[in-house]
Design an enzyme around this catalytic site. Structure first.
Site, PDB file in Angstrom:
ATOM      1  N   TRP A  57       0.828  -1.205   0.000  1.00 13.74           N
ATOM      2  CA  TRP A  57       0.000   0.000   0.000  1.00 13.74           C
ATOM      3  C   TRP A  57       0.859   1.250   0.000  1.00 13.74           C
ATOM      4  O   TRP A  57       1.845   1.353   0.743  1.00 13.74           O
ATOM      5  CB  TRP A  57      -0.882   0.005   1.239  1.00 13.74           C
ATOM      6  CG  TRP A  57      -1.557   1.315   1.535  1.00 13.74           C
ATOM      7  CD1 TRP A  57      -1.033   2.393   2.186  1.00 13.74           C
ATOM      8  CD2 TRP A  57      -2.897   1.684   1.193  1.00 13.74           C
ATOM      9  NE1 TRP A  57      -1.948   3.427   2.267  1.00 13.74           N
ATOM     10  CE2 TRP A  57      -3.116   3.000   1.656  1.00 13.74           C
ATOM     11  CE3 TRP A  57      -3.937   1.025   0.534  1.00 13.74           C
ATOM     12  CZ2 TRP A  57      -4.320   3.666   1.501  1.00 13.74           C
ATOM     13  CZ3 TRP A  57      -5.143   1.694   0.377  1.00 13.74           C
ATOM     14  CH2 TRP A  57      -5.324   3.005   0.858  1.00 13.74           C
ATOM     15  N   ASN A  59       0.007   5.725  -0.046  1.00 15.12           N
ATOM     16  CA  ASN A  59      -0.927   6.826  -0.237  1.00 15.12           C
ATOM     17  C   ASN A  59      -0.150   8.130  -0.409  1.00 15.12           C
ATOM     18  O   ASN A  59       0.580   8.260  -1.393  1.00 15.12           O
ATOM     19  CB  ASN A  59      -2.029   6.867   0.824  1.00 15.12           C
ATOM     20  CG  ASN A  59      -1.583   6.892   2.254  1.00 15.12           C
ATOM     21  OD1 ASN A  59      -1.026   5.917   2.767  1.00 15.12           O
ATOM     22  ND2 ASN A  59      -1.856   7.988   2.955  1.00 15.12           N
ATOM     23  N   ASP A  60      -0.237   9.080   0.465  1.00 10.12           N
ATOM     24  CA  ASP A  60       0.215  10.442   0.207  1.00 10.12           C
ATOM     25  C   ASP A  60       1.694  10.539  -0.184  1.00 10.12           C
ATOM     26  O   ASP A  60       2.560   9.937   0.469  1.00 10.12           O
ATOM     27  CB  ASP A  60       0.031  11.310   1.454  1.00 10.12           C
ATOM     28  CG  ASP A  60      -1.376  11.261   2.005  1.00 10.12           C
ATOM     29  OD1 ASP A  60      -2.236  10.586   1.402  1.00 10.12           O
ATOM     30  OD2 ASP A  60      -1.609  11.892   3.052  1.00 10.12           O
ATOM     31  N   GLN A  76       3.805   7.733   2.084  1.00 11.05           N
ATOM     32  CA  GLN A  76       3.151   6.896   3.071  1.00 11.05           C
ATOM     33  C   GLN A  76       3.092   5.464   2.542  1.00 11.05           C
ATOM     34  O   GLN A  76       2.584   5.218   1.441  1.00 11.05           O
ATOM     35  CB  GLN A  76       1.746   7.413   3.344  1.00 11.05           C
ATOM     36  CG  GLN A  76       1.703   8.831   3.921  1.00 11.05           C
ATOM     37  CD  GLN A  76       2.004   8.849   5.409  1.00 11.05           C
ATOM     38  OE1 GLN A  76       1.140   8.610   6.246  1.00 11.05           O
ATOM     39  NE2 GLN A  76       3.249   9.137   5.757  1.00 11.05           N
ATOM     40  N   TRP A 119       2.898   9.972   9.933  1.00 18.59           N
ATOM     41  CA  TRP A 119       1.973  10.363   8.887  1.00 18.59           C
ATOM     42  C   TRP A 119       2.559  11.484   8.039  1.00 18.59           C
ATOM     43  O   TRP A 119       3.729  11.814   8.140  1.00 18.59           O
ATOM     44  CB  TRP A 119       0.628  10.749   9.498  1.00 18.59           C
ATOM     45  CG  TRP A 119      -0.132   9.555  10.043  1.00 18.59           C
ATOM     46  CD1 TRP A 119       0.323   8.271  10.170  1.00 18.59           C
ATOM     47  CD2 TRP A 119      -1.471   9.553  10.541  1.00 18.59           C
ATOM     48  NE1 TRP A 119      -0.655   7.470  10.711  1.00 18.59           N
ATOM     49  CE2 TRP A 119      -1.758   8.217  10.948  1.00 18.59           C
ATOM     50  CE3 TRP A 119      -2.447  10.530  10.684  1.00 18.59           C
ATOM     51  CZ2 TRP A 119      -2.999   7.859  11.479  1.00 18.59           C
ATOM     52  CZ3 TRP A 119      -3.678  10.174  11.220  1.00 18.59           C
ATOM     53  CH2 TRP A 119      -3.959   8.854  11.607  1.00 18.59           C
ATOM     54  N   ARG A 185      -2.931  17.744  11.311  1.00 21.06           N
ATOM     55  CA  ARG A 185      -1.944  16.945  10.593  1.00 21.06           C
ATOM     56  C   ARG A 185      -1.503  17.584   9.267  1.00 21.06           C
ATOM     57  O   ARG A 185      -2.086  18.529   8.793  1.00 21.06           O
ATOM     58  CB  ARG A 185      -2.487  15.542  10.329  1.00 21.06           C
ATOM     59  CG  ARG A 185      -3.833  15.457   9.600  1.00 21.06           C
ATOM     60  CD  ARG A 185      -4.285  13.994   9.544  1.00 21.06           C
ATOM     61  NE  ARG A 185      -5.586  13.805   8.900  1.00 21.06           N
ATOM     62  CZ  ARG A 185      -6.750  13.772   9.531  1.00 21.06           C
ATOM     63  NH1 ARG A 185      -6.802  13.951  10.839  1.00 21.06           N
ATOM     64  NH2 ARG A 185      -7.878  13.569   8.859  1.00 21.06           N
ATOM     65  N   ASP A 276     -11.393  15.905   3.314  1.00 18.31           N
ATOM     66  CA  ASP A 276     -11.677  14.544   3.763  1.00 18.31           C
ATOM     67  C   ASP A 276     -13.126  14.156   3.481  1.00 18.31           C
ATOM     68  O   ASP A 276     -13.426  12.986   3.226  1.00 18.31           O
ATOM     69  CB  ASP A 276     -11.377  14.441   5.265  1.00 18.31           C
ATOM     70  CG  ASP A 276     -11.370  13.011   5.768  1.00 18.31           C
ATOM     71  OD1 ASP A 276     -11.019  12.106   4.995  1.00 18.31           O
ATOM     72  OD2 ASP A 276     -11.714  12.793   6.944  1.00 18.31           O
TER      73      ASP A 276
END
Length: 361
Positions: A57, A59-60, A76, A119, A185, A276
């Site tokens: 996986w 993501n960002d 990430q 994160w 965040r 979000d």
């Protein structure tokens, strides 16, 4: 004065307790699921061009930068499987933004301030060419806090080892700053004002009001929260992965990027936030008053018909960097395939990154 649409197209063709607000985390954690297959050699849905690791996986995109002739991309990553969880900052390098070589993970849980996760965040090149990373850590109370890491060896062009500040966390929810501990965040690349203070934005919300909280620092270590957010909007929900940068206010086409700290009479600013609630990246164009540290958009979120998006498909958690050697701004973003969790586990991977730059028109 309005910014040229052609300029924008060129640029944009390129994440209870102790008196803080209650926790409202939205991430789904699959701690016990593992990838079933790591063989991606015969998978028709893997891309041949866009960035993605061999398995698992992502993501960002985090902290992209160019250092000593190499592009660095942090991201990430779940080293244990093809679903979100166990997040670290993976690290790959390239000399052309197309062909990438993976390195060891750069940032992973090792301090109380990030023991439950490392994160998203950003990189800033400090005076003297020294990179610095600000990132969100999840502490033992599951609160989101902001941390600093710097290279262990500045002479290493690969930047393989990073050292975390012993003063982490540098920014955190407290009983007095009215910050939601689970909605705090994704620090931006910092910019330097003429007053000598660095500024950085942190995505947040209070109830349904999304906001970009502003912090200031003289030394990049001791940060003080500003009295008001740079910008906020009711009804927009959590603002993830904010990005804030200048663009030229030209009438005609331009492919010239601007350093993040540039401001002036012929400069406008772009504020991008990843909502979000909608799972889309939206951006506003407007004026930044550095004396008051307020961003005033030409058209705000209250007029939903005028709020722009980088891409009208799936494109999220994007981040830009200014590449001074080529006077261009590069945009990177995360695309998720929308496949099911069982399908991701079966194929052994999830997520790609798509990048563009302002020299493409």
């Amino acid at each position: 004065m309005a910014i040229s649409p052609i300029l924008l197209l060129a640029i944009l063709s390129l994440i209870y307790g102790n008196g803080v607000l209650p926790i409202e985390a939205t991430h789904h954690v699959y701690r016990n699921l593992q990838t079933l297959s790591s063989d991606s050699s015969d998978q028709p849905y893997r891309t041949a061009y866009h960035f993605q690791p061999r398995k698992n996986w992502i993501n960002d995109p985090n902290g992209p930068m160019r250092y000593k002739g190499l592009y660095h991309l942090f991201y990430q990553y779940n080293p244990k499987g093809a679903v979100w969880g166990n997040i670290v900052w993976a690290h790959s390098i390239s000399n052309d933004l197309v062909n990438w070589t993976p390195l060891d993970h750069a940032i992973y849980p090792s301090q109380p301030s990030d023991i439950n996760g490392c994160w998203s965040g950003s990189a800033t090149i400090l005076p003297g060419g020294k990179p610095a990373i600000l990132y969100t850590g999840i502490n033992p109370n599951k609160h989101q806090v902001q941390n600093l890491a710097i290279p262990k060896n500045m002479s290493d062009p690969l930047l393989r080892e990073w050292v975390k500040s012993p003063k982490n966390p540098l920014m955190a929810p407290t009983s007095s700053n009215n910050i939601n501990s689970s909605s705090f965040r994704d620090p931006t690349t910092a910019w330097l004002g003429k007053d000598g203070y660095w500024r950085v934005l942190i995505g947040s919300k209070i109830h349904t009001r999304g906001m970009a909280i502003l912090y200031k620092s003289k030394n990049f270590v001791n940060w003080v929260q500003a009295k008001q957010p740079l910008h906020s909007a009711e009804g927009t929900g959590m603002w993830e992965c904010p990005d804030f940068y200048p663009v030229l206010d030209n009438k005609g086409p331009s492919t010239i990027g601007l350093d993040t700290s540039v401001n002036g009479d012929n400069v406008r600013h772009v504020l991008k936030v990843s909502l979000d609630d909608t799972k889309h990246d939206h951006y506003l164009i407007g004026t930044y008053d550095i004396a008051k540290d307020i961003f005033t958009p030409d058209n705000g979120f209250e007029d939903s018909q005028t709020v722009l998006r980088y891409d009208y498909g799936k494109y999220y958690a994007s981040k830009t960097i200014f590449e001074d050697g080529k006077n261009r701004r590069v945009l990177l973003g995360w695309v998720n395939e929308s496949s099911s969790v069982p399908d991701d586990i079966k194929k052994g991977w999830a997520g790609i990154h798509v990048s563009f730059d302002s020299s493409i028109s």
